[in-house]
Design a protein around this motif. Sequence first.
Motif, PDB file in Angstrom:
ATOM      1  N   HIS A   1      45.280  31.576  48.348  1.00  0.00           N
ATOM      2  CA  HIS A   1      44.593  32.616  47.590  1.00  0.00           C
ATOM      3  C   HIS A   1      45.337  33.927  47.769  1.00  0.00           C
ATOM      4  O   HIS A   1      46.071  34.116  48.754  1.00  0.00           O
ATOM      5  N   ALA A   2      45.166  34.826  46.810  1.00  0.00           N
ATOM      6  CA  ALA A   2      45.750  36.153  46.941  1.00  0.00           C
ATOM      7  C   ALA A   2      45.246  36.796  48.225  1.00  0.00           C
ATOM      8  O   ALA A   2      44.057  36.768  48.528  1.00  0.00           O
TER       9      ALA A   2
ATOM     10  N   SER B   1      49.444  36.279  44.046  1.00  0.00           N
ATOM     11  CA  SER B   1      48.707  35.551  43.016  1.00  0.00           C
ATOM     12  C   SER B   1      49.185  34.109  42.995  1.00  0.00           C
ATOM     13  O   SER B   1      50.283  33.791  43.461  1.00  0.00           O
TER      14      SER B   1
ATOM     15  N   SER C   1      49.063  30.564  40.204  1.00  0.00           N
ATOM     16  CA  SER C   1      48.734  30.138  38.848  1.00  0.00           C
ATOM     17  C   SER C   1      49.162  28.684  38.678  1.00  0.00           C
ATOM     18  O   SER C   1      50.050  28.195  39.376  1.00  0.00           O
TER      19      SER C   1
ATOM     20  N   ASN D   1      42.474  32.362  42.386  1.00  0.00           N
ATOM     21  CA  ASN D   1      43.782  32.566  41.791  1.00  0.00           C
ATOM     22  C   ASN D   1      43.730  33.578  40.666  1.00  0.00           C
ATOM     23  O   ASN D   1      44.597  33.635  39.831  1.00  0.00           O
ATOM     24  N   GLN D   2      42.697  34.376  40.629  1.00  0.00           N
ATOM     25  CA  GLN D   2      42.641  35.417  39.610  1.00  0.00           C
ATOM     26  C   GLN D   2      43.505  36.606  39.994  1.00  0.00           C
ATOM     27  O   GLN D   2      43.795  37.456  39.203  1.00  0.00           O
ATOM     28  N   GLY D   3      43.913  36.658  41.262  1.00  0.00           N
ATOM     29  CA  GLY D   3      44.786  37.735  41.681  1.00  0.00           C
ATOM     30  C   GLY D   3      44.030  39.017  41.950  1.00  0.00           C
ATOM     31  O   GLY D   3      42.811  39.095  41.880  1.00  0.00           O
ATOM     32  N   GLN D   4      44.754  40.058  42.343  1.00  0.00           N
ATOM     33  CA  GLN D   4      44.175  41.354  42.623  1.00  0.00           C
ATOM     34  C   GLN D   4      44.835  42.377  41.718  1.00  0.00           C
ATOM     35  O   GLN D   4      45.854  42.116  41.088  1.00  0.00           O
TER      36      GLN D   4
ATOM     37  N   PRO E   1      50.413  39.841  37.467  1.00  0.00           N
ATOM     38  CA  PRO E   1      49.146  39.307  37.994  1.00  0.00           C
ATOM     39  C   PRO E   1      47.971  39.720  37.121  1.00  0.00           C
ATOM     40  O   PRO E   1      47.912  40.844  36.602  1.00  0.00           O
TER      41      PRO E   1
ATOM     42  N   GLU F   1      41.541  41.863  38.127  1.00  0.00           N
ATOM     43  CA  GLU F   1      40.307  41.284  38.652  1.00  0.00           C
ATOM     44  C   GLU F   1      39.272  41.217  37.532  1.00  0.00           C
ATOM     45  O   GLU F   1      39.009  42.212  36.851  1.00  0.00           O
TER      46      GLU F   1
END
Length: 870
Positions: A534-535, A550, A552, A597-600, A749, A752
């Motif tokens: 995870h991020a 991130s 994907s 995995n949506q990233g920051q 990325p 959020e």
Amino acid sequence: MSDPARQQRLARYNFAPDPFQIQAFDALDAGESVLVAAPTGSGKTVIAEYGLAMALDAGRRGFYTAPIKALSNQKYHDLCAFYGNDRVGLLTGDNAINVDAPLLVMTTEVLRNMIYGRAKALDTLGVVVLDEVHFLQDEYRGPVWEEVIIHLEPEVRLVALSATVSNAEEIADWLSTVRGPTRVVIEGRRPVELLNMYAYGDKAKDEVVLVDTLVDGAPNPKVLRLESGEPTVQRRRQGGRGVRSRIFPPSRIDMLEVLRDNDLLPAIYFIFSRNQCDESASACYKAGVRLTTDLERDEIREIVDARVTGLSDDDLAALGFTTFSAQVESGIAAHHAGMVPTFKEIVEALFMRGLVKVVFATETLAVGINMPARAVVIDKMSKFTGEHHEILKASTYTQLTGRAGRRGIDTLGQAIVVWNQFVTFDQVAAVAMSKTFRLSSAFRTTYNMAVNLVRTHSPEETHHLLNLSLAQYQANKGVVEVQARIAKRQKERDRLRAQARSEFGDIDEYRKMFSHEPGERDRTEIEMSLMGLHAGDVVWFDDHLGLVLSTSVRAKGIKVKALFGNRALRALTADELVRPVRTATRLPIDGTAATGNQGQSVDQDDPRVLRELAHRLTRLKIDKPSATSSANARKAHPCAQDPDLKFKVNAAKSADRIERDLQQLVSRADKASEVVSRRFDDVVNLLERWEYVHEWKLTERGKMLSRVFHESDLLVAETIATKLIDGLDPTSLAALCSSFVYEYRSPDPAPEPTFPSNQLRSRFRQMESLSKRLQRDETAAGLTPHRAPDAGYIDIVARWAGGAELAELLGDDTTPGDFVRTMKQLIDLLRQVAQHAPDEATRSVADNAIDRVLRGVVLSASTMPIGGVS
């Protein structure tokens, strides 16, 4: 031509048929199916219409399938103009018009769904036209064409229309195997001769020069000599100056002047960027370019006003209608997927009437409706794939330039490539000369296909049907080639093994003790370890500590973007790692706990952000994993004394790589006779584990999955089955379902996601967890993982379904065309939920959700254009 029936079918045309068309008529009259491979605009449609007329004469129905809705709409209007509205129907995701008519136009997916649903409409079917059949090599949609060809009843004749392909005979042989006698008709000549041209700016002359790309069938020597004095691409990248550059890339305004001065309008100007299409149209207009007369502008205004009656003033303002209408009135337009369908249809209609003189378009126009031009301009011969630039394939070049030259109007069609420093002239000439376009199958077993086969056929029948696929046919023919490659690679392996021998000791022992090489058997374990990241995770990537920004899911597996202590930013996959990754700790990004995995919201282009994160990473006190060997032990090994050690180790590595290649080649040869059915068995085994199939019968979940047609069909079905969409209000249901149809495509990325409610956040997190569990099972089974749900549109859809105005939603990341397309895909999915969800209340809520989404610009885009596009 003495046959009265044939004369009657051809009476509508005011020209004599070409020889290749007569060949096709003969085949159809003889009761055969036909594959027609011919260039764009050569008259393939006449053969299709002849086949439909034969069906009507025999009291049967005729279906015309097209790959996209725009083509379906155009063909519907064309057939209505000849046969009358009462004899022609249309069936797409957006429209159902006169569906019981003897002639029915539809997308290929609709016909596939009818076949699996055993629709009664198929009972009297006589002829099916498969337009753009070369789409069967499309990665995502290609399997649909093969499903239709394989499953249609044998008495139905096919009229398969394709672009010019180099293996048309092979495709026809396959069709004959599957469908019965099929005649191949090949027409290599274009209806209008194509002249390949090259445009460059010459500083010595201070002008744009337009020259032939080919002279006597070879690259133009004048341009080769001129370019030989230019600094090469490689030297430019290395900072080398070379001679002072004489060539420069012409501006698009300059190119438009060249087109006008050389009487090459109307033209389609292909640019592989939506923004640059818009900017080019705007720049030409602002520069005072006006290509229309007063009378033409009056006609344009009348057409435009009639087409936008379904849009409110607020929507028109949000869509930039004032700018759009001013540009088209000047004879200039953009055309790309970021525009709403209404605007694209206006551009198409005006261009076909000769009112718009130049269209700056992305390549999507090349597979759209029939829009021939006098000239086609290709802005660059390379295209960014998302990771790197690659030169256009010959098939793409042929498709783009197929629009050049209007039959019956132009004696020549011009295809002009504009110079740029990243593609050499000889590369451009090589593509222009290439005639190779081999059609290859993209067939794969989807979950929906699998359960429908289980539902309708026995295991033996199913495997027989799968063995009829083009993928299997081509695999069988490739066995001889594979065996030849095996023999060649074995010789290379043996040569390298001999080079790797050391008189000092055992090289293989040395490598095993002191080298870290990923074996083929390790990749799955590495992939599984990446899937759990995870991020914000701080991870040992082999011997290097990195911070995950991130993750994907890509077609080839998990892709991780990580930052290292030296501020290096890398994209890593399982192929680039030696060992499974190990998570050491976590490091909150921007002070926020990382999720999924949506990233920051990390700006990877901001050096200050990266510097701060790298600094925080280096301050962590984390012990490095113990090394598997030491420098002293390495020096003590006998092979360390070999002066050619490095060469021999590399030779051994190369031999190992060839050995792995050989194992794959041998496996391919062994399994060639059942490559498709083996993959099908893998899919069915997974479906059994997830309780969709039991002892070759569908469970209740399996029956529902058989009616779900979606890219992520199993995830959608599992989400419905586990009641994750139950108990929601219409707005929330639409918002949650958007995560199946929306996909964030930027290489940066993803931001959020915003959730309008805690309920939606919780439901999405459960969907995300379900998706990851399914992806792990798919990876373990050797299947390509499905695309994970994406929450990036949840808030936008909730606001739209809640009544927000279009202007409130559009922005840099939300274009009108993307918004409308996503909403139409969402409506299609909601319709499936409304029809097939087990819970009655959920079905009712889905119907209500459709009503909330299908309004304004979305409703306008789902309505048939007045009078088609002609």
